[in-house]
Design an enzyme around this catalytic site. Structure first.
Site, PDB file in Angstrom:
ATOM      1  N   GLU A 123      15.305  39.657 -19.632  1.00 55.62           N
ATOM      2  CA  GLU A 123      16.026  39.649 -21.036  1.00 55.62           C
ATOM      3  C   GLU A 123      15.203  40.191 -22.025  1.00 55.62           C
ATOM      4  OE1 GLU A 123      19.006  38.357 -21.426  1.00 55.62           O
ATOM      5  OE2 GLU A 123      19.326  37.397 -19.602  1.00 55.62           O
TER       6      GLU A 123
HETATM    7  C1  LIG Z   1      15.012  38.373 -10.833  1.00 58.91           C
HETATM    8  C2  LIG Z   1      15.370  39.546 -11.862  1.00 58.91           C
HETATM    9  C3  LIG Z   1      16.666  39.313 -12.331  1.00 58.91           C
HETATM   10  C4  LIG Z   1      17.164  40.583 -13.208  1.00 58.91           C
HETATM   11  N1  LIG Z   1      18.444  40.342 -13.683  1.00 58.91           N
HETATM   12  C5  LIG Z   1      18.776  41.415 -14.450  1.00 58.91           C
HETATM   13  C6  LIG Z   1      20.098  41.457 -14.993  1.00 58.91           C
HETATM   14  O1  LIG Z   1      20.948  40.435 -14.975  1.00 58.91           O
HETATM   15  N2  LIG Z   1      20.545  42.423 -15.811  1.00 58.91           N
HETATM   16  C7  LIG Z   1      19.860  43.506 -16.138  1.00 58.91           C
HETATM   17  O2  LIG Z   1      20.185  44.065 -16.767  1.00 58.91           O
HETATM   18  N3  LIG Z   1      18.510  43.386 -15.708  1.00 58.91           N
HETATM   19  C8  LIG Z   1      17.913  42.467 -14.854  1.00 58.91           C
HETATM   20  N4  LIG Z   1      16.806  42.437 -14.364  1.00 58.91           N
HETATM   21  C9  LIG Z   1      15.918  43.587 -14.690  1.00 58.91           C
HETATM   22  C10 LIG Z   1      14.524  43.063 -15.724  1.00 58.91           C
HETATM   23  O3  LIG Z   1      15.461  43.234 -17.209  1.00 58.91           O
HETATM   24  C11 LIG Z   1      13.507  44.097 -15.999  1.00 58.91           C
HETATM   25  O4  LIG Z   1      12.864  43.921 -14.781  1.00 58.91           O
HETATM   26  C12 LIG Z   1      12.922  44.149 -17.282  1.00 58.91           C
HETATM   27  O5  LIG Z   1      13.802  44.662 -18.172  1.00 58.91           O
HETATM   28  C13 LIG Z   1      11.680  45.006 -17.100  1.00 58.91           C
HETATM   29  O6  LIG Z   1      11.951  46.451 -16.764  1.00 58.91           O
HETATM   30  P1  LIG Z   1      11.042  47.065 -15.599  1.00 58.91           P
HETATM   31  O7  LIG Z   1      10.883  46.043 -14.446  1.00 58.91           O
HETATM   32  O8  LIG Z   1      11.382  48.441 -15.347  1.00 58.91           O
HETATM   33  O9  LIG Z   1       9.525  46.955 -15.954  1.00 58.91           O
HETATM   34  P2  LIG Z   1       8.980  48.201 -16.882  1.00 58.91           P
HETATM   35  O10 LIG Z   1       9.928  48.573 -18.167  1.00 58.91           O
HETATM   36  O11 LIG Z   1       8.462  49.403 -16.041  1.00 58.91           O
HETATM   37  O12 LIG Z   1       7.621  47.411 -17.516  1.00 58.91           O
HETATM   38  C14 LIG Z   1       6.436  47.027 -17.064  1.00 58.91           C
HETATM   39  C15 LIG Z   1       5.478  46.570 -17.985  1.00 58.91           C
HETATM   40  O13 LIG Z   1       5.212  47.568 -18.871  1.00 58.91           O
HETATM   41  C16 LIG Z   1       5.652  46.922 -20.342  1.00 58.91           C
HETATM   42  N5  LIG Z   1       6.282  48.013 -21.097  1.00 58.91           N
HETATM   43  C17 LIG Z   1       7.384  48.919 -20.866  1.00 58.91           C
HETATM   44  N6  LIG Z   1       7.708  49.481 -21.812  1.00 58.91           N
HETATM   45  C18 LIG Z   1       6.634  49.478 -22.991  1.00 58.91           C
HETATM   46  C19 LIG Z   1       6.420  49.938 -23.977  1.00 58.91           C
HETATM   47  N7  LIG Z   1       7.228  50.971 -24.621  1.00 58.91           N
HETATM   48  N8  LIG Z   1       5.423  49.616 -24.894  1.00 58.91           N
HETATM   49  C20 LIG Z   1       4.641  48.539 -24.311  1.00 58.91           C
HETATM   50  N9  LIG Z   1       4.819  47.977 -22.965  1.00 58.91           N
HETATM   51  C21 LIG Z   1       5.581  48.398 -22.534  1.00 58.91           C
HETATM   52  C22 LIG Z   1       6.686  45.925 -19.890  1.00 58.91           C
HETATM   53  O14 LIG Z   1       6.569  44.923 -21.260  1.00 58.91           O
HETATM   54  C23 LIG Z   1       5.773  45.487 -18.595  1.00 58.91           C
HETATM   55  O15 LIG Z   1       4.922  44.452 -18.854  1.00 58.91           O
HETATM   56  C24 LIG Z   1      16.351  41.575 -13.466  1.00 58.91           C
HETATM   57  C25 LIG Z   1      14.956  41.455 -13.012  1.00 58.91           C
HETATM   58  C26 LIG Z   1      14.526  40.419 -12.124  1.00 58.91           C
HETATM   59  C27 LIG Z   1      13.036  40.772 -11.430  1.00 58.91           C
END
Ligand SMILES: Cc1cc2nc3c(=O)[nH]c(=O)nc-3n(C[C@H](O)[C@H](O)[C@H](O)COP(=O)(O)OP(=O)(O)OC[C@H]3O[C@@H](n4cnc5c(N)ncnc54)[C@H](O)[C@@H]3O)c2cc1C
Length: 315
Positions: A123
């Site tokens: 979220e």
């Molecule tokens: C159990 C589970 C359920 C999920 N359900 C859904 C769903 O129903 N619908 C959906 O759309 N998604 C879903 N997701 C996906 C979830 O929204 C993403 O995992 C989340 O948005 C983070 O993206 P990422 O995993 O690519 O991490 P990344 O974007 O790679 O982030 C890694 C870290 O880097 C930080 N970061 C990234 N960009 C920046 C920036 N510009 N500046 C500073 N810090 C940054 C982040 O805060 C984080 O700490 C789900 C994930 C899980 C694990």
């Protein structure tokens, strides 16, 4: 779960809930939860009112819902971040109170610990939501929807005047003043950063640490103000606990939030200001973080006692 276990588990000849270290944890879990809940109730009501207002003007259900969500986007980000972090704090301390068996996957404490962790990631990660809060605030200020320049200027003027010696009177006078002062600290930091940005001396997009400090101050302000409004509203109402227990939760929260405000403001200011300007800003931080010290030990014990008597959540 934590209260039940603290009442039941005996070590050194007594229930572990008798120990101050455990009472601290129980009380702190309750205080943070009460703060998050207060902020959630407040925002939900505001959104509902806004939606009703939009509907009364003839907007469709979908449009009215969207507009109320947009209006309270900053508050929703605050709730997402703070709510998930309070939950993580609670599940972590719950596991700790359970000791070794808390770590075992066969007990619900371990499951709650693992399941809660995702909330800070999905979220919108908490980092992204923190940045959104500040971004939205500046965008609204630039669009003229929100005046932060006027109040920031008033705070600057106040800084150059003598501190007022007025005696605070009335119920919750110290807490009302503390919340009003938190706003001044934020205006000083955000206003100072915005001015530096306009003068070309700062690029906030490249200063995420400052944005994180600002977001943490927004969270503390919103949680403290929501809690104050709720506790004030409870006066004279029929409720589960005597007013002094709610007052204790509010006082501990504001006491701790004052220390966090000081740290976040100092960190942010020292990141973009220096010399005499920094000195002036830091005097402002000192002036606006003067909530009187609270005997947090006694207040937390009072909250823990209420929880232990009730055998669980009782607010
Ligand atoms: C159990 C589970 C359920 C999920 N359900 C859904 C769903 O129903 N619908 C959906 O759309 N998604 C879903 N997701 C996906 C979830 O929204 C993403 O995992 C989340 O948005 C983070 O993206 P990422 O995993 O690519 O991490 P990344 O974007 O790679 O982030 C890694 C870290 O880097 C930080 N970061 C990234 N960009 C920046 C920036 N510009 N500046 C500073 N810090 C940054 C982040 O805060 C984080 O700490 C789900 C994930 C899980 C694990």
């Amino acid at each position: 779960m934590a209260v039940a276990y603290a009442n039941e588990r005996v070590q050194f000849g007594q229930a572990i809930g008798n120990f101050g270290a455990i009472q601290y944890k129980l009380a702190e879990m309750a205080i943070r939860n009460f703060a998050a809940e207060s902020a959630a109730y407040r925002t939900s009501q505001c959104m509902q009112d806004k939606k009703a207002e939009e509907s009364a003007e003839g907007k469709s259900f979908g449009q009215a819902t969207l507009e109320s969500a947009e209006e309270y986007a900053i508050e929703c980000s605050i709730l997402k971040v703070y709510g998930s972090e309070v939950t993580d704090y609670c599940v972590d301390e719950n596991l700790q109170i359970h000791g070794g068996i808390g770590f075992s996957e066969e007990y619900p404490a371990a499951r709650a610990y693992r399941d809660s962790r995702i909330n800070r990631i999905y979220e919108g990660t908490n980092e992204i939501n923190r940045m959104l809060m500040v971004d939205q605030l500046f965008k609204r200020a630039l669009k003229g929807q929100l005046d932060i320049v006027g109040p920031a200027w008033a705070v600057q003027k106040e800084l150059t005047s003598m501190p007022s010696m007025e005696r605070l009177e009335g119920d919750y006078a110290q807490e009302i003043k503390a919340v009003s002062d938190f706003k001044k600290v934020i205006l000083m930091v955000a206003g100072g950063a915005a001015k530096m940005q306009m003068d070309g001396k700062l690029n906030l997009k490249e200063e995420q640490e400052v944005l994180m400090n600002c977001a943490d101050m927004f969270i503390d302000l919103y949680a403290a103000e929501s809690m104050l409004l709720r506790v004030q509203k409870l006066v004279g109402m029929k409720k589960e606990q005597p007013q002094e227990v709610y007052d204790a939760m509010l006082q501990v929260f504001i006491h701790d939030a004052t220390a966090r405000m000081t740290r976040n403001a100092t960190d942010a200011l020292a990141s973009f200001a220096e010399g005499d300007l920094l000195k002036t800003f830091l005097l402002g931080v000192k002036r606006f973080t003067k909530y009187p010290p609270v005997n947090v030990k006694v207040k937390r014990r009072l909250v823990a006692e209420a929880l232990r008597k009730a055998g669980g959540w009782c607010f």
